[in-house]
Design a protein around this motif. Structure first.
Motif, PDB file in Angstrom:
ATOM      1  N   GLY A 189       0.836  -1.196   0.000  1.00 14.71           N
ATOM      2  CA  GLY A 189       0.000   0.000   0.000  1.00 14.71           C
ATOM      3  C   GLY A 189       0.869   1.243   0.000  1.00 14.71           C
ATOM      4  O   GLY A 189       2.001   1.210   0.480  1.00 14.71           O
ATOM      5  N   VAL A 190       0.340   2.352  -0.497  1.00 13.40           N
ATOM      6  CA  VAL A 190       1.133   3.577  -0.533  1.00 13.40           C
ATOM      7  C   VAL A 190       1.173   4.270   0.823  1.00 13.40           C
ATOM      8  O   VAL A 190       1.985   5.169   1.039  1.00 13.40           O
ATOM      9  CB  VAL A 190       0.619   4.553  -1.617  1.00 13.40           C
ATOM     10  N   THR A 191       0.291   3.856   1.758  1.00 13.46           N
ATOM     11  CA  THR A 191       0.333   4.362   3.129  1.00 13.46           C
ATOM     12  C   THR A 191       0.048   3.219   4.097  1.00 13.46           C
ATOM     13  O   THR A 191      -0.530   2.195   3.717  1.00 13.46           O
ATOM     14  CB  THR A 191      -0.719   5.471   3.372  1.00 13.46           C
ATOM     15  N   SER A 247      -4.686   9.997   6.028  1.00 15.83           N
ATOM     16  CA  SER A 247      -3.345  10.256   5.509  1.00 15.83           C
ATOM     17  C   SER A 247      -3.345  10.093   3.994  1.00 15.83           C
ATOM     18  O   SER A 247      -4.283   9.536   3.415  1.00 15.83           O
ATOM     19  CB  SER A 247      -2.338   9.296   6.138  1.00 15.83           C
ATOM     20  N   ALA A 248      -2.282  10.576   3.371  1.00 17.61           N
ATOM     21  CA  ALA A 248      -2.181  10.495   1.911  1.00 17.61           C
ATOM     22  C   ALA A 248      -0.708  10.457   1.521  1.00 17.61           C
ATOM     23  O   ALA A 248       0.181  10.682   2.338  1.00 17.61           O
ATOM     24  CB  ALA A 248      -2.886  11.680   1.257  1.00 17.61           C
ATOM     25  N   CYS A 249      -0.494  10.173   0.254  1.00 16.44           N
ATOM     26  CA  CYS A 249       0.860  10.089  -0.290  1.00 16.44           C
ATOM     27  C   CYS A 249       0.808  10.622  -1.715  1.00 16.44           C
ATOM     28  O   CYS A 249       1.087   9.908  -2.669  1.00 16.44           O
ATOM     29  CB  CYS A 249       1.346   8.636  -0.240  1.00 16.44           C
ATOM     30  N   THR A 250       0.410  11.879  -1.858  1.00 19.73           N
ATOM     31  CA  THR A 250       0.099  12.426  -3.169  1.00 19.73           C
ATOM     32  C   THR A 250       1.356  12.791  -3.956  1.00 19.73           C
ATOM     33  O   THR A 250       2.378  13.190  -3.399  1.00 19.73           O
ATOM     34  CB  THR A 250      -0.787  13.672  -3.048  1.00 19.73           C
ATOM     35  N   LEU A 251       1.231  12.677  -5.268  1.00 20.41           N
ATOM     36  CA  LEU A 251       2.345  12.993  -6.142  1.00 20.41           C
ATOM     37  C   LEU A 251       2.672  14.476  -6.092  1.00 20.41           C
ATOM     38  O   LEU A 251       3.844  14.870  -6.158  1.00 20.41           O
ATOM     39  CB  LEU A 251       2.001  12.564  -7.572  1.00 20.41           C
ATOM     40  N   LYS A 252       1.658  15.338  -5.948  1.00 20.36           N
ATOM     41  CA  LYS A 252       1.933  16.774  -5.977  1.00 20.36           C
ATOM     42  C   LYS A 252       2.777  17.221  -4.787  1.00 20.36           C
ATOM     43  O   LYS A 252       3.552  18.168  -4.904  1.00 20.36           O
ATOM     44  CB  LYS A 252       0.627  17.572  -6.043  1.00 20.36           C
ATOM     45  N   ALA A 312      -0.529  21.102   4.545  1.00 15.66           N
ATOM     46  CA  ALA A 312      -1.704  20.291   4.202  1.00 15.66           C
ATOM     47  C   ALA A 312      -2.503  19.975   5.460  1.00 15.66           C
ATOM     48  O   ALA A 312      -2.008  20.100   6.583  1.00 15.66           O
ATOM     49  CB  ALA A 312      -1.275  19.001   3.505  1.00 15.66           C
ATOM     50  N   GLY A 313      -3.721  19.520   5.240  1.00 17.94           N
ATOM     51  CA  GLY A 313      -4.591  19.182   6.353  1.00 17.94           C
ATOM     52  C   GLY A 313      -4.588  17.709   6.687  1.00 17.94           C
ATOM     53  O   GLY A 313      -5.497  17.223   7.361  1.00 17.94           O
ATOM     54  N   HIS A 314      -3.584  16.965   6.223  1.00 15.99           N
ATOM     55  CA  HIS A 314      -3.518  15.518   6.464  1.00 15.99           C
ATOM     56  C   HIS A 314      -2.080  15.105   6.724  1.00 15.99           C
ATOM     57  O   HIS A 314      -1.136  15.824   6.392  1.00 15.99           O
ATOM     58  CB  HIS A 314      -4.053  14.761   5.243  1.00 15.99           C
ATOM     59  N   SER A 315      -1.911  13.949   7.312  1.00 15.45           N
ATOM     60  CA  SER A 315      -0.566  13.417   7.515  1.00 15.45           C
ATOM     61  C   SER A 315      -0.067  12.804   6.215  1.00 15.45           C
ATOM     62  O   SER A 315      -0.847  12.438   5.340  1.00 15.45           O
ATOM     63  CB  SER A 315      -0.566  12.371   8.639  1.00 15.45           C
ATOM     64  N   ASP A 316       1.247  12.700   6.118  1.00 14.28           N
ATOM     65  CA  ASP A 316       1.875  12.111   4.943  1.00 14.28           C
ATOM     66  C   ASP A 316       2.815  11.014   5.408  1.00 14.28           C
ATOM     67  O   ASP A 316       3.650  11.227   6.291  1.00 14.28           O
ATOM     68  CB  ASP A 316       2.641  13.166   4.149  1.00 14.28           C
ATOM     69  N   VAL A 317       2.713   9.852   4.820  1.00 14.26           N
ATOM     70  CA  VAL A 317       3.439   8.676   5.287  1.00 14.26           C
ATOM     71  C   VAL A 317       4.947   8.867   5.270  1.00 14.26           C
ATOM     72  O   VAL A 317       5.654   8.279   6.084  1.00 14.26           O
ATOM     73  CB  VAL A 317       3.051   7.441   4.441  1.00 14.26           C
TER      74      VAL A 317
END
Length: 361
Positions: A148-150, A282-287, A300-305
């Motif tokens: 998974g990406v997170t 949480s997210a793992c966005t490309l941007k 951002a308003g979320h955690s990042d892995v």
């Protein structure tokens, strides 16, 4: 260890983020010296040297694409030691994967499949989600494991598929740069400039929340918000109605080079602010990774892995325009090369792929 990463989509042109990730993965594998191949099967013609592969004529429909994909999977399993598959929802051929293929196959998940199908399926969304769960549970049974990406996504799929003890690992999104130490163009000057990029500003991006906080704080001083991507009609109307047209620059859809040029003058980049809409924390966005690769810190308003514990690079906070402006002002004094250097080990596709290769060996 010889590895093949396979995926199948209808149209590559409608999934450019996926194409970019898989192109970068192939480049990263070559640089890392891994015996790792990447194939992305679509209905569109592929350029020479690309990871894209064209599905044969007569197999371009959904069932044809999936049938062809599974034929390729069986052939590849005879040649490769490990197969990594990007999960495709509602794949009926998952029921018929032989155990000798499943035991060397890892499945990659990029979204909460059940939630996605429920939301997109309208009247039949719940039925689609149930059906995909049955298909995927069969495919995952006796498979090598889950990717998974997170962390959140891995836990979600283990629970959804009732496979709590399945072997699993996290493989975050990353970027590939030919030269990580190259100077970054820096054209920051004048008003503080904040960048917000989305392919389309869906509700989960949180643009509406951002506009509300801008109006609510009555923020003075010199600042600009730059929006890149497709805005909905009601969002464009809101910007005009809230009298923000002189503060917000709407660029529309831009290509990668145009975005890169724009980043050179930006102080801060924004992530999403309403992931609760899609039941995610949480997210793992490309941007986020592309911003950091350009030396641009992210709020951002979320955690990042990958980068949540790098305060100079990434800030998780409330939708608060005053806090966003403060972070933009703080970043104005930091060299862009320092931001990229600090984030490199967390976002470098070469390092991330080498880590995954060890995990699945």
């Amino acid at each position: 260890m010889k590895v093949l990463h396979m995926a199948s989509l209808n149209r590559a042109s409608a999934n450019l983020g996926v194409v970019q990730q898989m192109e970068w993965e192939q480049l990263a594998a070559r640089e890392a010296g891994l015996d790792w191949d990447v194939e992305l099967w679509t209905t569109e013609a592929a350029q020479l040297g690309s990871v894209l592969r064209q599905v044969p004529r007569g197999m371009t429909g959904f069932f044809g694409r999936r049938y062809h994909f599974h034929r390729r999977l069986r052939a590849a399993a005879r040649k490769y030691d490990r197969i990594v598959i990007r999960h495709a929802p509602l794949d009926p051929f998952s029921l018929f994967i032989p155990e000798w293929v499943r035991c060397k196959t890892w499945y990659v998940f990029h979204t909460k499949t059940g939630n996605y199908l429920t939301a997109r399926g309208k009247r039949f969304g719940k039925a689609f989600a149930w059906l995909d769960r049955q298909f995927t549970r069969c495919a995952i049974g006796n498979s090598a494991g889950i990717i998974g990406v997170t962390d959140e996504l891995v836990e979600y799929e283990q629970d959804r598929l009732n496979r709590p003890s399945a072997k699993a690992t996290v493989y975050p999104n990353g970027i590939f740069l030919a030269e990580w130490e190259a100077p970054i163009e820096d054209r920051r000057e004048g008003a503080l400039k904040i960048l917000f990029v989305a392919s389309r500003f869906f509700e989960w991006n949180g643009l509406e929340k951002l506009l509300d906080t801008i109006v609510g704080t009555c923020a003075e001083g010199r600042w600009e918000l730059h929006l890149v991507g497709h805005l909905m009609a009601h969002q464009e109307a809101s910007i005009a109605e809230l009298d923000l047209a002189d503060r917000i620059v709407v660029h529309g859809v831009l290509d990668k080079q145009a975005i890169a040029n724009l980043m050179a003058s930006m102080d801060l980049s924004l992530g999403a602010f309403a992931l609760d809409v899609v039941n995610a924390r949480s997210a793992c966005t490309l941007k986020v990774r592309e911003s950091l690769g350009a030396g641009l810190p992210v709020y951002a308003g979320h955690s990042d892995v990958s980068v949540n514990d790098l305060p100079q690079c990434y800030t998780e906070g409330l939708v608060d325009w005053s806090a966003i402006l403060a972070k933009a002002a703080e970043s104005r004094n930091r060299a862009k090369e320092d931001i990229r250097r600090a984030a490199r080990q967390r976002i470098d596709k070469v390092a991330l792929l080498a880590g995954l290769a060890k995990q699945i060996s």
